[in-house]
Scaffold this motif. Sequence first.
Motif, PDB file in Angstrom:
ATOM      1  N   SER A 133      19.838  24.880 -11.518  1.00  0.00           N
ATOM      2  CA  SER A 133      20.227  25.213 -11.631  1.00  0.00           C
ATOM      3  C   SER A 133      20.519  26.780 -11.472  1.00  0.00           C
ATOM      4  O   SER A 133      19.458  27.174 -13.162  1.00  0.00           O
ATOM      5  N   PRO A 134      19.435  27.332 -10.934  1.00  0.00           N
ATOM      6  CA  PRO A 134      18.440  28.533 -10.707  1.00  0.00           C
ATOM      7  C   PRO A 134      19.413  29.308 -11.200  1.00  0.00           C
ATOM      8  O   PRO A 134      20.697  29.835 -11.241  1.00  0.00           O
ATOM      9  N   LEU A 135      18.496  30.801 -12.206  1.00  0.00           N
ATOM     10  CA  LEU A 135      19.514  32.001 -13.223  1.00  0.00           C
ATOM     11  C   LEU A 135      19.248  32.951 -12.629  1.00  0.00           C
ATOM     12  O   LEU A 135      18.234  32.913 -11.832  1.00  0.00           O
ATOM     13  N   PRO A 136      20.878  33.212 -11.990  1.00  0.00           N
ATOM     14  CA  PRO A 136      20.375  34.884 -11.022  1.00  0.00           C
ATOM     15  C   PRO A 136      19.212  36.650 -11.558  1.00  0.00           C
ATOM     16  O   PRO A 136      19.560  36.170 -13.126  1.00  0.00           O
ATOM     17  N   TYR A 137      18.371  36.676 -11.055  1.00  0.00           N
ATOM     18  CA  TYR A 137      18.497  38.187 -11.275  1.00  0.00           C
ATOM     19  C   TYR A 137      19.116  39.013 -11.802  1.00  0.00           C
ATOM     20  O   TYR A 137      19.899  39.190 -11.288  1.00  0.00           O
ATOM     21  N   PRO A 138      18.636  39.875 -13.071  1.00  0.00           N
ATOM     22  CA  PRO A 138      19.583  40.322 -13.937  1.00  0.00           C
ATOM     23  C   PRO A 138      20.144  41.799 -13.026  1.00  0.00           C
ATOM     24  O   PRO A 138      21.117  41.801 -13.376  1.00  0.00           O
ATOM     25  N   ALA A 139      19.034  42.042 -12.328  1.00  0.00           N
ATOM     26  CA  ALA A 139      19.377  43.194 -11.784  1.00  0.00           C
ATOM     27  C   ALA A 139      20.783  43.194 -10.548  1.00  0.00           C
ATOM     28  O   ALA A 139      21.561  44.193 -10.565  1.00  0.00           O
ATOM     29  N   ARG A 140      21.387  42.158  -9.844  1.00  0.00           N
ATOM     30  CA  ARG A 140      22.241  42.335  -9.332  1.00  0.00           C
ATOM     31  C   ARG A 140      23.157  41.903  -9.846  1.00  0.00           C
ATOM     32  O   ARG A 140      24.218  42.868  -9.353  1.00  0.00           O
ATOM     33  N   GLY A 141      23.250  41.983 -11.095  1.00  0.00           N
ATOM     34  CA  GLY A 141      25.177  41.946 -11.491  1.00  0.00           C
ATOM     35  C   GLY A 141      25.063  43.091 -12.263  1.00  0.00           C
ATOM     36  O   GLY A 141      25.475  44.050 -12.696  1.00  0.00           O
ATOM     37  N   LEU A 142      23.736  43.890 -12.589  1.00  0.00           N
ATOM     38  CA  LEU A 142      24.003  45.382 -13.931  1.00  0.00           C
ATOM     39  C   LEU A 142      24.213  45.937 -12.349  1.00  0.00           C
ATOM     40  O   LEU A 142      25.218  46.792 -13.025  1.00  0.00           O
ATOM     41  N   ALA A 143      23.797  45.621 -10.848  1.00  0.00           N
ATOM     42  CA  ALA A 143      24.110  46.886  -9.927  1.00  0.00           C
ATOM     43  C   ALA A 143      25.930  46.877  -9.430  1.00  0.00           C
ATOM     44  O   ALA A 143      26.164  47.735  -9.464  1.00  0.00           O
ATOM     45  N   ASN A 144      26.058  45.806  -9.994  1.00  0.00           N
ATOM     46  CA  ASN A 144      27.369  45.265  -9.368  1.00  0.00           C
ATOM     47  C   ASN A 144      28.304  46.487 -11.167  1.00  0.00           C
ATOM     48  O   ASN A 144      29.399  46.305 -10.373  1.00  0.00           O
ATOM     49  N   ALA A 210      16.431  47.881 -10.241  1.00  0.00           N
ATOM     50  CA  ALA A 210      15.001  46.626 -10.195  1.00  0.00           C
ATOM     51  C   ALA A 210      15.190  45.916 -12.128  1.00  0.00           C
ATOM     52  O   ALA A 210      15.200  47.185 -12.843  1.00  0.00           O
ATOM     53  N   ASP A 211      14.647  44.579 -11.842  1.00  0.00           N
ATOM     54  CA  ASP A 211      14.408  43.817 -13.634  1.00  0.00           C
ATOM     55  C   ASP A 211      13.177  43.900 -13.657  1.00  0.00           C
ATOM     56  O   ASP A 211      12.454  43.877 -12.362  1.00  0.00           O
ATOM     57  N   GLU A 212      12.983  44.123 -14.750  1.00  0.00           N
ATOM     58  CA  GLU A 212      11.787  43.525 -15.178  1.00  0.00           C
ATOM     59  C   GLU A 212      11.000  41.966 -14.739  1.00  0.00           C
ATOM     60  O   GLU A 212       9.628  41.603 -15.117  1.00  0.00           O
ATOM     61  N   ASN A 213      11.966  40.929 -14.559  1.00  0.00           N
ATOM     62  CA  ASN A 213      11.433  39.761 -13.869  1.00  0.00           C
ATOM     63  C   ASN A 213      11.092  40.085 -12.417  1.00  0.00           C
ATOM     64  O   ASN A 213      11.062  38.598 -11.671  1.00  0.00           O
ATOM     65  N   GLY A 214      11.381  41.222 -12.180  1.00  0.00           N
ATOM     66  CA  GLY A 214      10.378  40.811 -10.195  1.00  0.00           C
ATOM     67  C   GLY A 214      12.275  41.199  -9.249  1.00  0.00           C
ATOM     68  O   GLY A 214      11.871  41.136  -8.001  1.00  0.00           O
ATOM     69  N   GLY A 215      13.736  40.921 -10.553  1.00  0.00           N
ATOM     70  CA  GLY A 215      14.847  41.153  -9.623  1.00  0.00           C
ATOM     71  C   GLY A 215      15.085  42.360  -8.618  1.00  0.00           C
ATOM     72  O   GLY A 215      14.595  43.622  -9.871  1.00  0.00           O
ATOM     73  N   GLN A 216      15.637  42.906  -7.588  1.00  0.00           N
ATOM     74  CA  GLN A 216      15.941  43.920  -7.174  1.00  0.00           C
ATOM     75  C   GLN A 216      17.389  43.714  -6.638  1.00  0.00           C
ATOM     76  O   GLN A 216      17.037  42.926  -5.912  1.00  0.00           O
ATOM     77  N   SER A 217      18.536  44.362  -6.298  1.00  0.00           N
ATOM     78  CA  SER A 217      19.931  44.806  -6.347  1.00  0.00           C
ATOM     79  C   SER A 217      19.453  45.290  -4.424  1.00  0.00           C
ATOM     80  O   SER A 217      18.877  45.763  -4.443  1.00  0.00           O
ATOM     81  N   GLU A 218      20.675  44.894  -4.293  1.00  0.00           N
ATOM     82  CA  GLU A 218      20.544  45.827  -2.595  1.00  0.00           C
ATOM     83  C   GLU A 218      21.050  47.003  -2.744  1.00  0.00           C
ATOM     84  O   GLU A 218      21.297  47.639  -4.068  1.00  0.00           O
ATOM     85  N   ILE A 219      20.490  47.712  -2.269  1.00  0.00           N
ATOM     86  CA  ILE A 219      21.190  49.540  -1.875  1.00  0.00           C
ATOM     87  C   ILE A 219      22.748  49.543  -1.813  1.00  0.00           C
ATOM     88  O   ILE A 219      23.130  48.733  -0.741  1.00  0.00           O
ATOM     89  N   LYS A 220      22.878  50.386  -2.708  1.00  0.00           N
ATOM     90  CA  LYS A 220      24.430  50.382  -2.690  1.00  0.00           C
ATOM     91  C   LYS A 220      25.161  51.697  -2.292  1.00  0.00           C
ATOM     92  O   LYS A 220      24.185  52.813  -3.034  1.00  0.00           O
ATOM     93  N   THR A 221      25.852  52.324  -2.328  1.00  0.00           N
ATOM     94  CA  THR A 221      26.194  52.980  -1.596  1.00  0.00           C
ATOM     95  C   THR A 221      27.858  54.192  -1.751  1.00  0.00           C
ATOM     96  O   THR A 221      28.212  53.033  -2.536  1.00  0.00           O
ATOM     97  N   ALA A 222      27.712  55.329  -2.141  1.00  0.00           N
ATOM     98  CA  ALA A 222      29.289  55.714  -2.978  1.00  0.00           C
ATOM     99  C   ALA A 222      30.065  56.998  -2.300  1.00  0.00           C
ATOM    100  O   ALA A 222      28.719  57.893  -2.422  1.00  0.00           O
ATOM    101  N   GLN A 223      31.105  56.905  -2.061  1.00  0.00           N
ATOM    102  CA  GLN A 223      31.570  58.736  -2.149  1.00  0.00           C
ATOM    103  C   GLN A 223      31.710  58.544  -3.144  1.00  0.00           C
ATOM    104  O   GLN A 223      33.013  58.087  -3.710  1.00  0.00           O
TER     105      GLN A 223
END
Length: 411
Positions: A133-144, A210-223
């Motif tokens: 079971s691969p573990l996700p990049y931290p960047a995705r969770g951090l962005a959320n 972006a995290d030091e493992n090479g992961g990057q989240s999607e770009i999010k926008t907020a008003q």
Amino acid sequence: MKKNNNIYKILALSFFVLSLMMGCKENELVFPEQIPADEIEVTERGPVKQNGFTVITIDDEKVKFDISTVDVETVESIFFSHNRAGVQEVTEVKNFQELYIIENLPVGMPTAIEVWAKGKNGLESKKYTYSVSPLPYPARGLANNISIEGGIKSVVFFMLNLSRANATLYYKIDDAATFTEVDMPTPTPGVNFEVKGLAPGLHTVSYYVADENGGQSEIKTAQIDVLEPPLINYNTAELRAGWTPYASNSNSLQEGPPTFMLDANPNTIWHTQWLTTITSNHRPDQKYPFTLIFTFTETRAASPSGLYDEEFLKNPAGPYKPILIKEVTLLHRAVNNYRVKDIELYGIKEDGTEVKLGDYTLSNTQQENVISLADNETFFKAVKIICLTTFHPTDQFANFNEIFIKGYEVY
């Protein structure tokens, strides 16, 4: 009849024994024919089942197999097989010293990886199945986990990083040309990062992590709705308690120091020397013009004389609480007791620069004189008033009851 049958059996046995004796030589043993060892057909076997590999999963959405334990004397290659989107993928690996890495597997759910070996004799081992079971990049969770709120002329980012990797927040506001970086080291147990100096109103905030493992989240926008700062009316003794006043002339310590313009007491006033007239024999500083300076210090500076006419009080030491002044109100002593007529009004910046805000003639019919500075966009550490003339034809003294200021604090 029974006796005759036994005789026949004895005769037959004797004849058989005699035949054996006649067919063998004395002292001779009989052995089966021997087959040479190199002519024996041995059934070869394949390598052992490959079930001892170390599987490595960290926060990088990859699965790594350490296959350095392979018996290189007998094994030619290792095969890995798994199902990806309905297609069975098989990879042959011959370099056993490097990690074998599988990428882009489904994150957060197990995937079956079949592994087997092919020997140098061409035979294959039995297959063994690893469940990974691969573990996700931290960047995705951090962005959320990032939340953004509108503040007073600012936006505030709430950042949390309890992952095992350092990360960086990238943000831009509206149509900025580039993203700005903010470090999110681990652990960051929840901190606020504020971007100040924004105009009130709706703004678009774009961000990713972006995290030091090479992961990057999607770009999010907020008003985000940036708030207008509250307009503060400095009209109480408490709000002006830290201000330092200066007056070029005051009547006495008990009657007329400029601190009385900051006490919110309608019964106390600042005023200059009484009984001064155009023709009276008073010093020049006891006649018009008079200068008042109110510096927005956090703590009021002391006056040795208590009259606040010392020269150093024109520019007392900070720290200051600058104000974006939008309105100045001067109160005459009373509705029917007004003296100061024409004034010059200045704002003093933190570097000491004086900015003239205008020339004004005060009212001689009402106590309250409101001077609007709606177009001012400069923060000042002090306001300066030069009293130029009086309504009275001969008297040369001046007085004021209070000074009120409306404006914004620094945000």
